[in-house]
Design an enzyme around this catalytic site. Structure first.
Site, PDB file in Angstrom:
ATOM      1  N   LYS A   1       0.838  -1.206   0.000  1.00  0.00           N
ATOM      2  CA  LYS A   1       0.000   0.000   0.000  1.00  0.00           C
ATOM      3  C   LYS A   1       0.874   1.259   0.000  1.00  0.00           C
ATOM      4  O   LYS A   1       2.073   1.188   0.299  1.00  0.00           O
ATOM      5  CB  LYS A   1      -0.912  -0.013   1.232  1.00  0.00           C
TER       6      LYS A   1
ATOM      7  N   MET B   1       9.048  25.167   0.791  1.00  0.00           N
ATOM      8  CA  MET B   1       8.335  24.168  -0.009  1.00  0.00           C
ATOM      9  C   MET B   1       9.303  23.301  -0.805  1.00  0.00           C
ATOM     10  O   MET B   1       9.165  22.076  -0.866  1.00  0.00           O
ATOM     11  CB  MET B   1       7.357  24.846  -0.970  1.00  0.00           C
TER      12      MET B   1
ATOM     13  N   ARG C   1     -10.422  -0.320  15.213  1.00  0.00           N
ATOM     14  CA  ARG C   1     -10.293   0.539  14.037  1.00  0.00           C
ATOM     15  C   ARG C   1     -11.279   0.069  12.964  1.00  0.00           C
ATOM     16  O   ARG C   1     -12.193   0.785  12.612  1.00  0.00           O
ATOM     17  CB  ARG C   1      -8.842   0.477  13.546  1.00  0.00           C
TER      18      ARG C   1
ATOM     19  N   TYR D   1      12.501  32.150   4.995  1.00  0.00           N
ATOM     20  CA  TYR D   1      11.199  32.787   5.242  1.00  0.00           C
ATOM     21  C   TYR D   1      11.018  33.133   6.710  1.00  0.00           C
ATOM     22  O   TYR D   1      11.427  32.383   7.595  1.00  0.00           O
ATOM     23  CB  TYR D   1      10.075  31.832   4.826  1.00  0.00           C
TER      24      TYR D   1
HETATM   25  C1  LIG Z   1      -0.338  -1.836   6.875  1.00  0.00           C
HETATM   26  C2  LIG Z   1      -0.873  -3.133   7.374  1.00  0.00           C
HETATM   27  C3  LIG Z   1      -0.021  -4.241   7.554  1.00  0.00           C
HETATM   28  C4  LIG Z   1       1.493  -4.150   7.430  1.00  0.00           C
HETATM   29  O1  LIG Z   1       2.047  -3.764   8.674  1.00  0.00           O
HETATM   30  P1  LIG Z   1       3.640  -3.636   8.869  1.00  0.00           P
HETATM   31  O2  LIG Z   1       3.781  -3.217  10.290  1.00  0.00           O
HETATM   32  O3  LIG Z   1       4.079  -2.579   7.923  1.00  0.00           O
HETATM   33  O4  LIG Z   1       4.227  -4.961   8.563  1.00  0.00           O
HETATM   34  C5  LIG Z   1      -0.594  -5.463   7.872  1.00  0.00           C
HETATM   35  N1  LIG Z   1      -1.934  -5.571   8.051  1.00  0.00           N
HETATM   36  C6  LIG Z   1      -2.768  -4.523   7.938  1.00  0.00           C
HETATM   37  C7  LIG Z   1      -4.236  -4.708   8.177  1.00  0.00           C
HETATM   38  C8  LIG Z   1      -2.271  -3.263   7.602  1.00  0.00           C
HETATM   39  O5  LIG Z   1      -3.108  -2.221   7.522  1.00  0.00           O
END
Ligand SMILES: *Cc1c(COP(=O)(O)O)cnc(C)c1O
Length: 370
Positions: free
Chosen positions: A39, A314, A137, A265
């Site tokens: 991701k 920036m 979550r 700045y």
């Molecule tokens: C991002 C994520 C992971 C990966 O976690 P790491 O600590 O980067 O290995 C695994 N499971 C879920 C549900 C995640 O959101």
């Protein structure tokens, strides 16, 4: 490594990726599946190239957070299964069209996904049901199982490929009791689900630190993100992993301030003695936030720390090189395998995850050992 750096560049070492993958795999039983989390552009690097490399290494599964990330992987020729961890119902049609596998975490998304898959005449479309075991979550709770079981029984459009959950503090040994309770809750949930449905989906709960710290909880599959990119969430484990990203730039210009002159700045720094500064072509639009300014963060020039002075702009930062032998064009290290992104982030109280995923698309990526 190329001879002389000419622009801000994130070098990404695919051999280090291969090393990290092999190290993490060595922690698993031979039949435990490995899901690579790619991701957020593979944690700020490049999802397509990283996923292709891992697909060549025969990883079992991929995961992304959002549907568009999965579509990008399919467009790049990734054929392995892709779990979408946080899909939105507006994209369920796309998910099916592009053979992506949704995480279903609430009654709303479960109902919607069944409706869309029935409408598209799907049979046994693979889905993954997410349970909340303490992170609070996303995810169903144990009490939802009878309803989930009833719904999945009345449709043949979907098939439950796995049950999964996510650990809240797998890197923190002070929270060991909490983590063990999460694992216990997950086991109970899976057993109840199996009893109610007569099915035996895969189970998975471990992220990278879970893989390293809770081998009893590897179940059928593990999900690793940060470990692949070279961070193990502890000094001990970091020794076995190699950060794949190295962020480097060069000195664009050097200025000498007389006492009383200001820098940048809002006159963020005022010299009280003759001060030599180097201007670097990287700024908050590239992911180096304003919190690194005012001498919180530093970069490495000729093996010495040069503190980020005044306010971060920036497109530029200025660093203090009063006591550093350097000139325009010299290489500057923001982080690499020795001066890690973790250490860089620590100067402002953040973590490797945020540093590496925050690097903007504007930074040139160069792949090593491709
Ligand atoms: C991002 C994520 C992971 C990966 O976690 P790491 O600590 O980067 O290995 C695994 N499971 C879920 C549900 C995640 O959101």
């Amino acid at each position: 490594m190329p001879n002389k750096i000419r622009e801000t560049t994130l070098f990404i070492d695919l051999k280090a990726l291969e090393h990290n993958y092999a190290y993490l795999k060595s922690k698993l039983k031979p039949n435990t599946k490995f899901l690579a989390v790619v991701k957020a552009f593979a944690y700020g690097s490049d999802a397509q190239i990283i996923a292709k490399k891992l697909q060549d290494l025969e990883v079992d599964y991929f995961a992304v957070a959002y549907t568009s990330e999965g579509v990008a992987l399919r467009n790049a020729g990734i054929t392995k299964p892709i779990l979408v961890l946080h899909p939105q119902s507006v994209h369920f049609k796309t998910i099916i069209e592009r053979c992506l596998e949704p995480s279903l975490y609430s009654h709303f998304v479960l109902n919607e996904f069944i409706a869309v898959s029935e409408k598209l005449n799907q049979k046994h479309y693979p889905v993954h049901i997410k349970f909340n075991t303490g992170l609070n979550r996303l995810g169903f709770n144990a009490k939802d199982i009878p309803t989930i079981a009833a719904k999945t029984k009345t449709t043949s459009a979907i098939e439950t490929r796995s049950l999964f959950s996510h650990l809240a503090a797998s890197e923190d040994f002070n929270e060991k009791a909490f983590t063990l309770a999460q694992i216990e809750t997950f086991n109970t949930i899976c057993q109840t689900f199996e009893k109610e449905t007569g099915l035996k989906p895969w189970r998975h709960i471990c992220n990278t630190s879970g893989i390293l710290n809770y081998p009893q909880a590897h179940f059928n599959m593990v999900r690793s993100g940060i470990g692949l990119y070279g961070f193990g969430n502890s000094n001990e484990e970091n020794k076995h992993l190699i950060p794949i990203g190295r962020l480097k730039t060069l000195i664009s210009q050097i200025h000498t301030l007389n006492p009383g002159e200001s820098l940048g700045y809002n006159r963020g720094f005022i010299a009280d003695k003759p001060t030599r500064t180097a201007t670097l072509p990287i700024g908050h639009a590239d992911g180096i936030g304003r919190q690194y300014g005012q001498r919180k963060g530093y970069v490495i020039i000729n093996n010495q720390k040069a503190y980020i002075t005044g306010n971060v702009c920036m497109d530029m930062i200025m660093v203090d090189v009063t006591n550093i032998d350097c000139q325009e064009g010299d290489e500057v290290i923001l982080f690499d395998e020795n001066h890690t992104a973790e250490a860089f982030g620590k100067t402002t109280g953040t973590i490797s995850y945020e540093v590496i995923t925050g690097l903007s698309k504007r930074i040139k990526r160069v792949f090593l050992n491709q």
